[in-house]
Write a protein that holds these residues in place. Structure first.
Motif, PDB file in Angstrom:
ATOM      1  N   GLY A  36      -1.009  10.013  -5.725  1.00 20.55           N
ATOM      2  CA  GLY A  36      -0.195   9.636  -4.577  1.00 20.55           C
ATOM      3  C   GLY A  36       0.456   8.278  -4.757  1.00 20.55           C
ATOM      4  O   GLY A  36      -0.024   7.424  -5.509  1.00 20.55           O
ATOM      5  N   LYS A  37       1.563   8.080  -4.057  1.00 19.21           N
ATOM      6  CA  LYS A  37       2.286   6.814  -4.127  1.00 19.21           C
ATOM      7  C   LYS A  37       2.253   6.117  -2.778  1.00 19.21           C
ATOM      8  O   LYS A  37       2.312   6.748  -1.726  1.00 19.21           O
ATOM      9  N   THR A  38       2.171   4.816  -2.823  1.00 16.57           N
ATOM     10  CA  THR A  38       2.220   4.021  -1.597  1.00 16.57           C
ATOM     11  C   THR A  38       3.676   3.839  -1.165  1.00 16.57           C
ATOM     12  O   THR A  38       4.614   4.119  -1.924  1.00 16.57           O
ATOM     13  N   LEU A  39       3.849   3.344   0.048  1.00 15.64           N
ATOM     14  CA  LEU A  39       5.196   3.037   0.512  1.00 15.64           C
ATOM     15  C   LEU A  39       5.834   1.974  -0.380  1.00 15.64           C
ATOM     16  O   LEU A  39       7.038   2.017  -0.659  1.00 15.64           O
ATOM     17  N   ALA A  40       5.026   1.032  -0.855  1.00 13.00           N
ATOM     18  CA  ALA A  40       5.549  -0.004  -1.748  1.00 13.00           C
ATOM     19  C   ALA A  40       6.113   0.606  -3.026  1.00 13.00           C
ATOM     20  O   ALA A  40       7.137   0.137  -3.548  1.00 13.00           O
ATOM     21  N   ASP A  41       5.464   1.644  -3.552  1.00 10.70           N
ATOM     22  CA  ASP A  41       5.986   2.325  -4.738  1.00 10.70           C
ATOM     23  C   ASP A  41       7.336   2.967  -4.446  1.00 10.70           C
ATOM     24  O   ASP A  41       8.245   2.946  -5.282  1.00 10.70           O
ATOM     25  N   ARG A  42       7.462   3.536  -3.262  1.00 15.01           N
ATOM     26  CA  ARG A  42       8.679   4.290  -2.928  1.00 15.01           C
ATOM     27  C   ARG A  42       9.876   3.369  -2.660  1.00 15.01           C
ATOM     28  O   ARG A  42      10.991   3.662  -3.084  1.00 15.01           O
ATOM     29  N   VAL A  43       9.639   2.279  -1.944  1.00 17.16           N
ATOM     30  CA  VAL A  43      10.774   1.413  -1.591  1.00 17.16           C
ATOM     31  C   VAL A  43      11.124   0.453  -2.715  1.00 17.16           C
ATOM     32  O   VAL A  43      12.238  -0.078  -2.766  1.00 17.16           O
ATOM     33  N   GLY A  44      10.187   0.217  -3.624  1.00 14.20           N
ATOM     34  CA  GLY A  44      10.468  -0.630  -4.771  1.00 14.20           C
ATOM     35  C   GLY A  44      10.861  -2.043  -4.390  1.00 14.20           C
ATOM     36  O   GLY A  44      10.293  -2.656  -3.482  1.00 14.20           O
ATOM     37  N   ARG A  76      -6.059  -7.573  -8.461  1.00 13.63           N
ATOM     38  CA  ARG A  76      -6.583  -7.047  -7.198  1.00 13.63           C
ATOM     39  C   ARG A  76      -5.441  -6.681  -6.254  1.00 13.63           C
ATOM     40  O   ARG A  76      -5.496  -5.655  -5.562  1.00 13.63           O
ATOM     41  N   LEU A  77      -4.411  -7.515  -6.217  1.00 14.56           N
ATOM     42  CA  LEU A  77      -3.261  -7.200  -5.370  1.00 14.56           C
ATOM     43  C   LEU A  77      -2.555  -5.945  -5.870  1.00 14.56           C
ATOM     44  O   LEU A  77      -2.127  -5.102  -5.072  1.00 14.56           O
ATOM     45  N   ARG A  78      -2.434  -5.791  -7.191  1.00 15.99           N
ATOM     46  CA  ARG A  78      -1.774  -4.606  -7.749  1.00 15.99           C
ATOM     47  C   ARG A  78      -2.533  -3.330  -7.387  1.00 15.99           C
ATOM     48  O   ARG A  78      -1.922  -2.279  -7.162  1.00 15.99           O
ATOM     49  N   ALA A  79      -3.846  -3.405  -7.338  1.00 14.65           N
ATOM     50  CA  ALA A  79      -4.631  -2.233  -6.961  1.00 14.65           C
ATOM     51  C   ALA A  79      -4.247  -1.757  -5.566  1.00 14.65           C
ATOM     52  O   ALA A  79      -4.016  -0.561  -5.335  1.00 14.65           O
ATOM     53  N   VAL A  80      -4.156  -2.680  -4.620  1.00 15.29           N
ATOM     54  CA  VAL A  80      -3.798  -2.328  -3.245  1.00 15.29           C
ATOM     55  C   VAL A  80      -2.340  -1.896  -3.161  1.00 15.29           C
ATOM     56  O   VAL A  80      -1.999  -0.916  -2.481  1.00 15.29           O
ATOM     57  N   GLU A  81      -1.478  -2.611  -3.841  1.00 15.85           N
ATOM     58  CA  GLU A  81      -0.044  -2.328  -3.796  1.00 15.85           C
ATOM     59  C   GLU A  81       0.270  -0.902  -4.243  1.00 15.85           C
ATOM     60  O   GLU A  81       1.124  -0.234  -3.656  1.00 15.85           O
ATOM     61  N   HIS A  82      -0.440  -0.430  -5.264  1.00 14.77           N
ATOM     62  CA  HIS A  82      -0.125   0.878  -5.842  1.00 14.77           C
ATOM     63  C   HIS A  82      -1.188   1.940  -5.570  1.00 14.77           C
ATOM     64  O   HIS A  82      -1.016   3.086  -5.994  1.00 14.77           O
ATOM     65  N   GLY A  83      -2.265   1.568  -4.881  1.00 11.62           N
ATOM     66  CA  GLY A  83      -3.306   2.543  -4.598  1.00 11.62           C
ATOM     67  C   GLY A  83      -3.942   3.092  -5.859  1.00 11.62           C
ATOM     68  O   GLY A  83      -4.238   4.288  -5.951  1.00 11.62           O
ATOM     69  N   LEU A 113       2.488  -1.644   1.697  1.00  7.52           N
ATOM     70  CA  LEU A 113       3.738  -1.319   2.388  1.00  7.52           C
ATOM     71  C   LEU A 113       4.957  -1.904   1.684  1.00  7.52           C
ATOM     72  O   LEU A 113       5.995  -1.251   1.593  1.00  7.52           O
ATOM     73  N   GLY A 114       4.844  -3.132   1.211  1.00  9.73           N
ATOM     74  CA  GLY A 114       6.014  -3.787   0.628  1.00  9.73           C
ATOM     75  C   GLY A 114       5.717  -4.654  -0.565  1.00  9.73           C
ATOM     76  O   GLY A 114       6.547  -5.499  -0.931  1.00  9.73           O
ATOM     77  N   GLY A 115       4.554  -4.479  -1.175  1.00 10.01           N
ATOM     78  CA  GLY A 115       4.226  -5.234  -2.373  1.00 10.01           C
ATOM     79  C   GLY A 115       4.011  -6.709  -2.108  1.00 10.01           C
ATOM     80  O   GLY A 115       3.868  -7.161  -0.962  1.00 10.01           O
ATOM     81  N   ALA A 116       4.018  -7.477  -3.184  1.00  3.96           N
ATOM     82  CA  ALA A 116       3.800  -8.916  -3.077  1.00  3.96           C
ATOM     83  C   ALA A 116       4.833  -9.604  -2.190  1.00  3.96           C
ATOM     84  O   ALA A 116       4.481 -10.522  -1.433  1.00  3.96           O
ATOM     85  N   PRO A 117       6.126  -9.215  -2.213  1.00  2.00           N
ATOM     86  CA  PRO A 117       7.095  -9.903  -1.345  1.00  2.00           C
ATOM     87  C   PRO A 117       6.761  -9.803   0.141  1.00  2.00           C
ATOM     88  O   PRO A 117       6.966 -10.766   0.887  1.00  2.00           O
ATOM     89  N   LEU A 118       6.251  -8.658   0.584  1.00  2.00           N
ATOM     90  CA  LEU A 118       5.913  -8.523   1.997  1.00  2.00           C
ATOM     91  C   LEU A 118       4.716  -9.397   2.354  1.00  2.00           C
ATOM     92  O   LEU A 118       4.675  -9.997   3.437  1.00  2.00           O
ATOM     93  N   VAL A 119       3.740  -9.486   1.462  1.00  2.00           N
ATOM     94  CA  VAL A 119       2.595 -10.361   1.722  1.00  2.00           C
ATOM     95  C   VAL A 119       3.065 -11.807   1.810  1.00  2.00           C
ATOM     96  O   VAL A 119       2.669 -12.558   2.711  1.00  2.00           O
TER      97      VAL A 119
END
Length: 553
Positions: A502-510, A453-460, A180-186
Motif C-alpha cells: 500500500g501507498k501513503t498519501l505522501a507517496d501519491r501526492v509526491g 524513522r521519518l521515512r518509515a512513517v512517510e512511506h508506511g 500525509l505530506g512527507g517531511a515538508p508537511l511536518v
C-alpha cells in the motif's frame, strides 16, 4: 494561491529599523539602538543553538517550535537587511553545532559548510522580516521555512537536506503528518506552531503594556499552536501487511574509526564475512532462525569483487555459508579510470552476483570533488578523494530473495525524491546501506537514524539500516525502533518485518505540496517587497513635497 493583503490594523503596526548605510550626523544610531541591535543578534544566535538541541543526539524536539517562535519575534517588523542578518546569526551556530560530527574531517569543514547553509537562513530571515508586515504573517512565516528547506535541499550541487525541522520531529506528536505530506508537511506544522506561538506572545505583551485584558489573538494563537502539535495523533499510520520476511543485518565493524577506517585491504570485508559465517554457525546450531535474506552495509567490501579474485571468493564463501541471498555493499570500478561506483549487489549463494544498485547522489567533496583541478591545488585534503564516485541512473528497487526491496545508500535517505521513487516503483521494504565509520561517536549516526524513522512513517514501510560500524537498526512502519546496535561493535540483528504494498498519501501526492508552499513563500516575499518599495516611494514624495518652498500670491 491568493496573494496576501498588505496591511494590518493600526495597533499591530511596528516601525521597521532604518536601513543601515551612510546617514547624516544627526541621524546616527543612538547607543541604545546599537545595544538593541546586538541584543537581537545574541538572541538569534542562542535561538539557533536551541534549534540544534532539538535534533539528535540531544532530541529535545519542543525546542524546534520555540526556536521558530523566537526567530519570528526577532525578525518581526525589521527591515529585510536586518532580518537577513538575524537569520544568518541564527543559522551559523545552529549548523556549527548540528554538523559538529564533521570534526573528524576538520573543524574548517564544519564551519565552511555551516556558513554556506546559513546563507539560506539569511534569505529566510529577510523574507520573515518582509512578510511580517502582511496580514496573516504567521502563515507566511511557516511557508517560508518550507521554502528555505526546498532551496537548501537542491542547492548547491544537489543540495544538503540536513537540519530540516522535520528531522527534529521523528518521534514527536507531529511525526504521523509525514504519512500525509512527507517531511515538508511536518516542517510546515512545526513552523506554523512556532509562528502562532509568536503571534500569541506578541498579543499578550501588547495587552500587558496597555493594561488590558488578554486579547482573543492570544487564545487563538496558543490553541492553534497546540492543535498543530497534537493533530498528528489523528493521522492513521498504515502498518498492516499480508507478507513478512526474516532478515539478518550484518554489522561487521571496522578496526579503527575516522578518515582511515578502511585500514589494510580486505580488513573490512573479512569482518563482514566472518560475522556472516558466525550467523551461519548459529543457524546450524539452532540458536537463531534461518533468515530469508542477509543485508551487508555500504562499503562492506573494500575491494572490487569483479576485479579482485580474493574479494570475490571471500564474499562468495560467506554467502554460501549462510545459504540465502545477500545484499553486498561494495566499491566497484567505474566506467573509466577516474571513477568508482558505490553499489549494493544482490549476491545469490548458487549463482553469485546479480542485480545491483549504484548510488545516485554522491556526496560533493566527500565522494566526488567539484572543480577538482582548481580546488585540489589550494585544498590538498581533497586529494584524499582519489577518484570521483560515478552516479547511478536508476532507483534501488531489486528482488532480494522473497523480498522486493527499495535500496538507498547512506546520505540518500535524507533526499525525499530518492526514497519516494524507490517506494513508488515497487519497494516493499526500505533498505538503507550506510557506512558511518568516519563519524562514529559524533552524533551523525543518530541523526541519520532519525531520518530513517521519518521515512518509515512517510512511506508506511519497514526500514532496515545496515551500517558498517553502527548504528544498524530495524524500524517498524510506524517509526518505532524494533532493534538497534551500538557503535563500534560487531553485531547481527535478526528480525521479522512486514512487506507492504500500500501507498501513503505522501507517496501519491509526491513533491506537489512542497512546491506549492515553496512558490507561495516566494510570491509572498515578492508581494511584500513590492509593497515596501511603494511605501518608501510614497514617503519620499511626501517628504519632498514638505520641503518645497511656499510661494505667496
Amino acid at each position: 494561491m491568493a496573494l496576501p493583503v498588505s496591511h494590518e490594523q493600526p495597533e499591530q503596526q511596528e516601525q521597521p529599523v532604518a536601513e543601515e548605510g551612510p546617514q547624516p550626523a544627526a541621524a546616527a544610531p543612538a547607543p541604545g539602538r546599537r545595544k538593541a541591535w546586538w541584543a537581537r543578534t545574541g538572541l538569534a544566535a542562542l535561538s539557533g543553538l536551541a534549534l540544534a538541541l532539538a535534533f539528535p543526539p540531544f532530541d529535545v524536539w519542543p525546542l524546534s517550535i520555540l526556536a521558530v517562535a523566537a526567530l519570528a519575534l526577532l525578525t518581526r517588523g525589521r527591515t529585510a537587511r536586518h532580518g537577513a542578518w538575524l537569520g544568518f546569526a541564527f543559522g551559523v551556530p545552529f549548523f556549527v553545532l548540528l554538523l559538529s560530527w564533521l570534526r573528524p574531517v576538520g573543524w574548517d569543514a564544519t564551519v565552511g559548510l555551516s556558513l554556506i547553509e546559513a546563507l539560506f537562513l539569511a534569505l529566510m530571515g529577510a523574507g520573515l522580516a518582509l512578510t511580517s508586515k502582511l496580514r496573516g504573517w504567521p502563515l507566511w512565516g511557516a511557508v517560508l521555512w518550507v521554502t528555505q528547506e526546498w532551496m537548501r535541499d537542491r542547492l548547491p550541487f544537489g543540495g544538503f537536506p540536513w537540519g530540516r525541522l522535520a528531522f527534529a520531529n521523528t518521534a514527536s506528536p507531529l511525526t504521523p503528518l509525514a504519512a500525509l505530506g512527507g517531511a515538508p508537511l511536518v516542517t510546515f506544522a512545526v513552523a506554523g506552531s512556532g509562528t502562532l506561538l509568536a503571534w500569541a506572545a506578541l498579543a499578550a505583551v501588547r495587552a500587558r503594556r496597555t493594561d488590558t485584558e488578554l486579547p482573543w489573538r492570544t487564545a487563538v494563537g496558543a490553541v492553534g499552536a497546540l492543535a498543530l502539535v497534537l493533530v498528528g495523533y489523528a493521522v492513521p499510520v498504515p502498518t498492516s501487511a499480508d507478507d513478512t520476511v526474516k532478515v539478518a543485518l550484518v554489522q561487521g565493524n571496522v578496526d579503527r574509526p575516522g578518515m582511515d577506517f578502511l585500514g589494510r585491504p580486505m580488513e573490512v570485508l573479512d569482518n563482514h564475512a566472518t560475522a556472516t559465517e558466525k550467523l551461519a554457525a548459529d543457524v546450524a546450531a539452532g540458536k537463531v532462525a534461518k533468515p530469508d535474506v542477509v543485508i551487508w552495509p555500504e562499503n562492506a567490501s573494500d575491494l572490487d569483487p569483479f576485479t579482485d579474485p580474493a574479494a570475490y571468493a571471500r564474499i562468495d564463501e560467506a554467502v554460501k555459508a549462510v545459504g540465502v541471498p545477500t545484499l553486498v555493499g561494495a566499491l566497484v570500478d567505474g566506467p573509466d579510470e577516474q571513477h568508482v561506483q558505490n553499489e549494493g549487489i544482490v549476491w545469490d549463494p548458487a549463482t553469485g552476483p546479480g542485480a545491483s544498485y549504484t548510488k545516485q547522489h554522491p556526496v560533493p567533496f566527500g565522494e566526488y570533488v567539484p572543480f577538482r583541478e582548481e580546488l585540489s591545488k589550494v585544498i590538498s585534503r581533497l586529494q584524499r578523494v582519489a577518484r570521483d564516485f560515478y552516479p547511478g541512473d536508476h532507483n534501488g528497487v531489486m528482488q532480494l530473495g522473497p523480498a522486493r526491496i527499495g535500496d538507498v545508500i547512506c546520505f540518500e535517505v535524507a533526499y525525499d525524491e530518492i526514497v519516494r521513487d524507490a517506494v513508488n516503483q515497487g519497494g516493499r521494504v526500505i533498505v538503507v546501506q550506510t557506512n558511518n565509520a568516519t563519524y562514529n561517536n559524533t552524533g551523525q549516526t543518530e541523526q541519520q537514524l532519525a531520518m530513517s524513522r521519518l521515512r518509515a512513517v512517510e512511506h508506511g514501510r519497514a526500514v532496515l539500516i545496515a551500517a558498517t560500524s553502527g548504528v544498524s537498526a530495524v524500524i517498524n512502519p510506524d517509526g518505532s525502533v524494533q532493534q538497534r546496535t551500538g557503535e563500534m561493535e560487531q553485531a547481527v540483528l535478526n528480525a521479522v518485518v512486514p512487506l507492504r504494498d500500500g501507498k501513503t498519501l505522501a507517496d501519491r501526492v509526491g513533491a506537489g505540496p512542497e512546491w506549492v508552499l515553496a512558490v507561495g513563500g516566494v510570491l509572498a516575499c515578492a508581494f511584500a517587497a513590492t509593497g515596501a518599495v511603494r511605501r518608501r516611494r510614497a514617503e519620499r514624495r511626501a517628504a519632498d513635497g514638505e520641503r518645497e518652498p511656499q510661494h505667496t500670491a
